[in-house]
Design a protein around this motif. Structure first.
Motif, PDB file in Angstrom:
ATOM      1  N   PRO A 181      19.742  -2.703  -9.441  1.00 20.46           N
ATOM      2  CA  PRO A 181      20.386  -1.809 -10.421  1.00 20.46           C
ATOM      3  C   PRO A 181      19.845  -1.951 -11.849  1.00 20.46           C
ATOM      4  N   PHE A 182      19.334  -3.140 -12.246  1.00 26.00           N
ATOM      5  CA  PHE A 182      18.883  -3.266 -13.644  1.00 26.00           C
ATOM      6  C   PHE A 182      17.676  -2.372 -13.949  1.00 26.00           C
ATOM      7  N   LEU A 183      17.036  -1.838 -12.880  1.00 29.14           N
ATOM      8  CA  LEU A 183      15.862  -0.974 -13.106  1.00 29.14           C
ATOM      9  C   LEU A 183      16.245   0.449 -13.536  1.00 29.14           C
TER      10      LEU A 183
ATOM     11  N   LYS B  78      10.228 -12.553   2.815  1.00 25.33           N
ATOM     12  CA  LYS B  78      11.530 -11.961   3.154  1.00 25.33           C
ATOM     13  C   LYS B  78      11.731 -11.616   4.642  1.00 25.33           C
ATOM     14  N   PRO B  79      10.700 -11.123   5.354  1.00 25.73           N
ATOM     15  CA  PRO B  79      10.941 -10.817   6.772  1.00 25.73           C
ATOM     16  C   PRO B  79      11.323 -12.043   7.620  1.00 25.73           C
ATOM     17  N   LEU B  80      11.244 -13.246   7.051  1.00 27.16           N
ATOM     18  CA  LEU B  80      11.672 -14.424   7.806  1.00 27.16           C
ATOM     19  C   LEU B  80      13.169 -14.671   7.670  1.00 27.16           C
TER      20      LEU B  80
ATOM     21  N   VAL C  86       4.975  -2.207  -7.751  1.00 28.35           N
ATOM     22  CA  VAL C  86       4.494  -2.375  -6.368  1.00 28.35           C
ATOM     23  C   VAL C  86       5.641  -2.806  -5.458  1.00 28.35           C
ATOM     24  N   GLY C  87       5.435  -2.609  -4.163  1.00 28.78           N
ATOM     25  CA  GLY C  87       6.415  -3.071  -3.174  1.00 28.78           C
ATOM     26  C   GLY C  87       7.650  -2.175  -3.132  1.00 28.78           C
ATOM     27  N   ASP C  88       8.760  -2.771  -2.717  1.00 30.87           N
ATOM     28  CA  ASP C  88       9.981  -2.001  -2.481  1.00 30.87           C
ATOM     29  C   ASP C  88      10.516  -1.298  -3.724  1.00 30.87           C
TER      30      ASP C  88
ATOM     31  N   ASP D   3       6.736 -23.545  -3.407  1.00 31.40           N
ATOM     32  CA  ASP D   3       7.252 -23.947  -4.709  1.00 31.40           C
ATOM     33  C   ASP D   3       6.433 -23.229  -5.797  1.00 31.40           C
ATOM     34  N   TYR D   4       7.104 -22.373  -6.573  1.00 29.22           N
ATOM     35  CA  TYR D   4       6.366 -21.543  -7.539  1.00 29.22           C
ATOM     36  C   TYR D   4       5.581 -22.384  -8.552  1.00 29.22           C
ATOM     37  N   LEU D   5       6.245 -23.424  -9.072  1.00 27.32           N
ATOM     38  CA  LEU D   5       5.610 -24.190 -10.148  1.00 27.32           C
ATOM     39  C   LEU D   5       4.319 -24.847  -9.651  1.00 27.32           C
TER      40      LEU D   5
ATOM     41  N   MET E   7       5.740  -4.663 -12.132  1.00 26.55           N
ATOM     42  CA  MET E   7       7.098  -4.855 -11.628  1.00 26.55           C
ATOM     43  C   MET E   7       7.029  -4.981 -10.105  1.00 26.55           C
ATOM     44  N   ALA E   8       7.550  -6.094  -9.599  1.00 29.44           N
ATOM     45  CA  ALA E   8       7.500  -6.349  -8.143  1.00 29.44           C
ATOM     46  C   ALA E   8       8.808  -7.018  -7.719  1.00 29.44           C
ATOM     47  N   VAL E   9       9.928  -6.411  -8.157  1.00 28.81           N
ATOM     48  CA  VAL E   9      11.229  -7.081  -7.977  1.00 28.81           C
ATOM     49  C   VAL E   9      11.932  -6.726  -6.666  1.00 28.81           C
ATOM     50  N   GLY E  10      11.249  -5.999  -5.773  1.00 25.54           N
ATOM     51  CA  GLY E  10      11.789  -5.768  -4.434  1.00 25.54           C
ATOM     52  C   GLY E  10      12.995  -4.851  -4.399  1.00 25.54           C
ATOM     53  N   SER E  11      13.861  -5.092  -3.408  1.00 29.44           N
ATOM     54  CA  SER E  11      15.030  -4.235  -3.226  1.00 29.44           C
ATOM     55  C   SER E  11      16.245  -5.088  -2.862  1.00 29.44           C
TER      56      SER E  11
ATOM     57  N   VAL F  82       6.966 -14.230 -13.252  1.00 28.58           N
ATOM     58  CA  VAL F  82       8.377 -14.495 -13.552  1.00 28.58           C
ATOM     59  C   VAL F  82       9.168 -14.280 -12.275  1.00 28.58           C
ATOM     60  N   ASP F  83      10.002 -15.214 -11.905  1.00 28.12           N
ATOM     61  CA  ASP F  83      10.932 -14.999 -10.794  1.00 28.12           C
ATOM     62  C   ASP F  83      12.229 -15.729 -11.102  1.00 28.12           C
ATOM     63  N   ARG F  84      13.337 -15.161 -10.617  1.00 27.67           N
ATOM     64  CA  ARG F  84      14.639 -15.795 -10.868  1.00 27.67           C
ATOM     65  C   ARG F  84      14.847 -16.997  -9.954  1.00 27.67           C
TER      66      ARG F  84
ATOM     67  N   ILE G 186      10.545 -19.356 -14.853  1.00 25.34           N
ATOM     68  CA  ILE G 186      11.791 -19.017 -14.151  1.00 25.34           C
ATOM     69  C   ILE G 186      12.647 -18.138 -15.052  1.00 25.34           C
ATOM     70  N   GLY G 187      13.301 -17.150 -14.474  1.00 28.46           N
ATOM     71  CA  GLY G 187      14.204 -16.320 -15.262  1.00 28.46           C
ATOM     72  C   GLY G 187      14.456 -15.004 -14.582  1.00 28.46           C
ATOM     73  N   GLU G 188      15.638 -14.467 -14.806  1.00 26.13           N
ATOM     74  CA  GLU G 188      15.979 -13.160 -14.252  1.00 26.13           C
ATOM     75  C   GLU G 188      15.714 -12.105 -15.307  1.00 26.13           C
ATOM     76  N   MET G 189      14.869 -11.137 -14.962  1.00 27.53           N
ATOM     77  CA  MET G 189      14.577 -10.070 -15.919  1.00 27.53           C
ATOM     78  C   MET G 189      15.820  -9.203 -16.102  1.00 27.53           C
TER      79      MET G 189
ATOM     80  N   ALA H  91       6.823  -4.778   4.304  1.00 31.75           N
ATOM     81  CA  ALA H  91       5.931  -5.873   3.906  1.00 31.75           C
ATOM     82  C   ALA H  91       4.478  -5.417   3.938  1.00 31.75           C
ATOM     83  N   GLN H  92       4.127  -4.554   4.905  1.00 30.19           N
ATOM     84  CA  GLN H  92       2.726  -4.127   4.980  1.00 30.19           C
ATOM     85  C   GLN H  92       2.345  -3.279   3.767  1.00 30.19           C
ATOM     86  N   ALA H  93       3.293  -2.489   3.245  1.00 32.86           N
ATOM     87  CA  ALA H  93       3.007  -1.707   2.029  1.00 32.86           C
ATOM     88  C   ALA H  93       2.869  -2.644   0.831  1.00 32.86           C
TER      89      ALA H  93
ATOM     90  N   GLY I 225       8.634 -10.830 -10.361  1.00 31.60           N
ATOM     91  CA  GLY I 225       9.014 -10.828  -8.945  1.00 31.60           C
ATOM     92  C   GLY I 225       7.920 -11.464  -8.106  1.00 31.60           C
ATOM     93  N   GLY I 226       8.202 -12.647  -7.584  1.00 32.49           N
ATOM     94  CA  GLY I 226       7.208 -13.380  -6.787  1.00 32.49           C
ATOM     95  C   GLY I 226       7.495 -13.280  -5.308  1.00 32.49           C
ATOM     96  N   GLY I 227       7.602 -12.043  -4.791  1.00 28.88           N
ATOM     97  CA  GLY I 227       7.871 -11.854  -3.360  1.00 28.88           C
ATOM     98  C   GLY I 227       6.596 -11.527  -2.613  1.00 28.88           C
TER      99      GLY I 227
HETATM  100  C1  LIG Z   1      15.591  -9.735   7.157  1.00 25.89           C
HETATM  101  C2  LIG Z   1      14.429  -8.816   6.798  1.00 25.89           C
HETATM  102  C3  LIG Z   1      13.432  -8.558   7.739  1.00 25.89           C
HETATM  103  C4  LIG Z   1      12.354  -7.737   7.407  1.00 25.89           C
HETATM  104  N1  LIG Z   1      11.386  -7.524   8.353  1.00 25.89           N
HETATM  105  C5  LIG Z   1      10.304  -6.781   8.039  1.00 25.89           C
HETATM  106  C6  LIG Z   1       9.255  -6.577   8.980  1.00 25.89           C
HETATM  107  O1  LIG Z   1       9.324  -7.059  10.125  1.00 25.89           O
HETATM  108  N2  LIG Z   1       8.174  -5.827   8.614  1.00 25.89           N
HETATM  109  C7  LIG Z   1       8.058  -5.276   7.368  1.00 25.89           C
HETATM  110  O2  LIG Z   1       7.047  -4.628   7.085  1.00 25.89           O
HETATM  111  N3  LIG Z   1       9.040  -5.460   6.447  1.00 25.89           N
HETATM  112  C8  LIG Z   1      10.162  -6.178   6.750  1.00 25.89           C
HETATM  113  N4  LIG Z   1      11.153  -6.355   5.819  1.00 25.89           N
HETATM  114  C9  LIG Z   1      10.997  -5.713   4.487  1.00 25.89           C
HETATM  115  C10 LIG Z   1      10.105  -6.601   3.598  1.00 25.89           C
HETATM  116  O3  LIG Z   1      10.650  -7.886   3.535  1.00 25.89           O
HETATM  117  C11 LIG Z   1       9.986  -6.001   2.227  1.00 25.89           C
HETATM  118  O4  LIG Z   1       9.501  -4.683   2.324  1.00 25.89           O
HETATM  119  C12 LIG Z   1       9.047  -6.812   1.341  1.00 25.89           C
HETATM  120  O5  LIG Z   1       9.471  -8.154   1.220  1.00 25.89           O
HETATM  121  C13 LIG Z   1       8.951  -6.165  -0.044  1.00 25.89           C
HETATM  122  O6  LIG Z   1       8.148  -6.966  -0.851  1.00 25.89           O
HETATM  123  P1  LIG Z   1       8.379  -6.964  -2.426  1.00 25.89           P
HETATM  124  O7  LIG Z   1       7.343  -7.863  -2.989  1.00 25.89           O
HETATM  125  O8  LIG Z   1       8.504  -5.586  -2.914  1.00 25.89           O
HETATM  126  O9  LIG Z   1       9.824  -7.630  -2.636  1.00 25.89           O
HETATM  127  P2  LIG Z   1      10.370  -9.039  -2.196  1.00 25.89           P
HETATM  128  O10 LIG Z   1       9.519  -9.672  -1.179  1.00 25.89           O
HETATM  129  O11 LIG Z   1      11.804  -8.831  -1.884  1.00 25.89           O
HETATM  130  O12 LIG Z   1      10.264  -9.904  -3.544  1.00 25.89           O
HETATM  131  C14 LIG Z   1      11.003  -9.575  -4.701  1.00 25.89           C
HETATM  132  C15 LIG Z   1      11.005 -10.793  -5.621  1.00 25.89           C
HETATM  133  O13 LIG Z   1      11.535 -10.415  -6.878  1.00 25.89           O
HETATM  134  C16 LIG Z   1      12.421 -11.416  -7.368  1.00 25.89           C
HETATM  135  N5  LIG Z   1      13.356 -10.743  -8.259  1.00 25.89           N
HETATM  136  C17 LIG Z   1      14.237  -9.764  -7.950  1.00 25.89           C
HETATM  137  N6  LIG Z   1      14.900  -9.377  -9.060  1.00 25.89           N
HETATM  138  C18 LIG Z   1      14.409 -10.111 -10.084  1.00 25.89           C
HETATM  139  C19 LIG Z   1      14.694 -10.145 -11.491  1.00 25.89           C
HETATM  140  N7  LIG Z   1      15.593  -9.363 -12.061  1.00 25.89           N
HETATM  141  N8  LIG Z   1      14.004 -11.037 -12.249  1.00 25.89           N
HETATM  142  C20 LIG Z   1      13.086 -11.877 -11.687  1.00 25.89           C
HETATM  143  N9  LIG Z   1      12.776 -11.868 -10.370  1.00 25.89           N
HETATM  144  C21 LIG Z   1      13.447 -10.991  -9.591  1.00 25.89           C
HETATM  145  C22 LIG Z   1      13.041 -11.975  -6.091  1.00 25.89           C
HETATM  146  O14 LIG Z   1      13.542 -13.280  -6.305  1.00 25.89           O
HETATM  147  C23 LIG Z   1      11.860 -11.949  -5.126  1.00 25.89           C
HETATM  148  O15 LIG Z   1      11.122 -13.140  -5.176  1.00 25.89           O
HETATM  149  C24 LIG Z   1      12.264  -7.151   6.120  1.00 25.89           C
HETATM  150  C25 LIG Z   1      13.276  -7.396   5.187  1.00 25.89           C
HETATM  151  C26 LIG Z   1      14.351  -8.210   5.507  1.00 25.89           C
HETATM  152  C27 LIG Z   1      15.447  -8.471   4.483  1.00 25.89           C
END
Ligand SMILES: Cc1cc2nc3c(=O)[nH]c(=O)nc-3n(C[C@H](O)[C@H](O)[C@H](O)COP(=O)(O)OP(=O)(O)OC[C@H]3O[C@@H](n4cnc5c(N)ncnc54)[C@H](O)[C@@H]3O)c2cc1C
Length: 443
Positions: free
Chosen positions: A288-290, A53-55, A321-323, A72-74, A125-129, A44-46, A86-89, A340-342, A17-19
């Protein structure tokens, strides 16, 4: 499965997860460990590119061009001494210490990369939400979420198409034809509603003069709780509510959505909001895959439960880490929020702790620092509350200072990825090109 390459003798760190969290972590670990050959870092990122993401709500509204902000990840991996794959876990084999990736395909359906496995010694693991629709009927079919770049771009294109259609049709604009309903008045939904209000008017002013902005355009923000922004202090929520009402966004609180249909949104009290476009921004869950992946402990919303050192409770070689991480700190009764701050703080923490783990040194616990909440209402205003600035109390802020604070979170992310000089040059270049480019994306 085709095993991915590894270099003998080196500790293999894999970040999935490259977020907000994962890309910062891979970049800084690459610079710190990969460059000196102390570890082999793989991200690894899909997706192929990263956008903070907040943009995404600005991409959806058309006020931000994704091409100007995507990383650009590469290329980035090459610059920062880590590998990008590149790839989806889709799976995890803890006994073999491998992550399984699905095959990836191009737009014509041809396979680009095969199904394969990536070996690790330390996994992060940093695949967000993703959006949680709580099983509400019609959401999957008729509403758009803002979880990915593709969704934000699709929403924007549908928005511009709806405006062009309305402008060129022979009859008058029908009720609901240019209405957007945003469900969920958390920060995402609220910011999107304000941004859309401004950009829709701007699009009309570029020559779509058969649309009457006051009569034909409508934005409705729907919230089940008794106030918008339920997670922020009351005063902040009230200020934002007053601002939205003043600019003409319709806000409905205590309104529970029972169904999203092709032509609008049905509420539990029997009301129906006709809408051409519906955005679902009412809650998040981990992917859900988690759920129970590799026998790890997960919550009802699929988050990986972690210890104070961000290691998963059943496997110290796997961090989250992260969401997608669930951490309740000692002395707190609520989990670290999905923000994002967390994500930024946890990535900064692991940059120091992972080298300690590799060297066999003890890890110190993570400490989350909540700096408060900021809500950007586009060009109308930015308001927020900063935590603990005056004798442990919240301080309300608004206007330019709040806007600078809001932007600083993104600047911190850019700085972590590109360094101070590149971030400053980028800001300068953007300030210059802003004078020659349209302010709203119209395609
Ligand atoms: C529109 C919007 C506005 C927001 N505004 C704010 C804000 O103002 N302030 C704030 O604090 N937070 C905000 N947030 C929340 C914030 O964006 C998230 O808390 C933060 O991005 C979480 O970071 P993360 O690294 O956990 O996940 P993400 O940044 O979501 O990154 C997850 C990465 O994992 C990859 N991924 C997912 N599943 C897989 C898989 N199976 N295999 C491979 N890769 C995978 C994704 O492609 C992505 O690159 C906002 C969210 C949204 C949607």
């Amino acid at each position: 499965m085709v095993p991915a390459e590894s270099q003998a003798g080196q500790h293999r760190i894999v970040v999935v997860g490259g977020g907000a969290a994962g890309l910062q972590l891979a970049t800084q670990l690459g610079d710190a460990l990969g460059r000196k050959g102390r570890a082999h870092v793989t991200l690894v990122d899909r997706a192929r590119t990263h956008i903070w993401k907040p943009l995404l709500h600005e991409v959806a509204a058309g006020s931000l061009d994704i091409g100007h902000h995507a990383v650009d990840y590469l290329h980035h991996a090459h610059e920062h001494h880590f590998r990008y794959r590149i790839g989806e876990m889709i799976g995890l084999d803890r006994a073999a210490r491998t992550v399984q990736l699905a095959a990836s395909h191009d737009a014509e359906g041809r396979e680009v990369t095969p199904e394969r496995s990536v070996p690790y010694d330390t996994l992060v693991m940093a695949v967000g939400s993703t959006t949680n629709d709580f099983g509400t009927p019609g959401v999957a079919e008729h509403a758009i979420a803002l979880d990915t770049q593709a969704q934000a771009v699709r929403f924007h294109q549908r928005l511009v198409n709806a405006m062009l259609r309305a402008h060129t049709q022979t009859g008058p604009v029908r009720p609901g034809q240019l209405h957007v309903t945003v469900i969920g008045a958390g920060a995402t939904g609220t910011e999107l509603a304000a941004e859309l209000h401004r950009t829709l008017r701007h699009v009309v002013s570029t020559g779509l003069d058969r649309i009457d902005p006051d009569k034909d355009l409508k934005i409705t923000l729907v919230e089940a709780a008794d106030r918008i922004l339920p997670a922020v202090p009351h005063r902040l929520s009230a200020e934002v509510m007053a601002l939205l009402t003043k600019i003409g966004v319709e806000v409905r609180v205590r309104a529970r959505v029972t169904e999203v249909r092709a032509d609008g949104v049905a509420l539990a009290d029997g009301a129906f909001i006709p809408s051409e476009l519906v955005v679902w921004a009412a809650g998040v869950k981990a992917p859900p895959f988690l759920k129970d992946i590799g026998g790890l402990e997960t919550t009802r919303t699929n988050q990986l439960v972690v210890t104070p050192t961000l290691q998963t409770t059943r496997d110290p070689d796997i961090f989250a880490v992260g969401d997608c991480a669930y951490l309740v700190e000692a002395g707190s009764d609520t989990p670290v929020p999905p923000r994002a701050q967390a994500a930024h703080q946890q990535a900064s923490y692991l940059v120091k702790q992972i080298p300690a783990k590799i060297d066999g040194r003890p890890l110190i616990p993570f400490k989350y620092r909540d700096f408060g909440s900021l809500v950007s209402l586009g060009e109308y205003s930015t308001v927020g509350s900063l935590m603990g600035f005056i004798q442990g109390k919240n301080m309300f802020i608004a206007g330019l200072f709040a806007r600078l604070m809001y932007r600083s979170l993104y600047k911190m992310h850019q700085q972590a990825l590109h360094g101070t000089v590149k971030t400053a040059l980028d800001a300068l270049a953007r300030a210059l090109t802003r004078r020659t480019e349209p302010r709203i994306k119209l395609h």
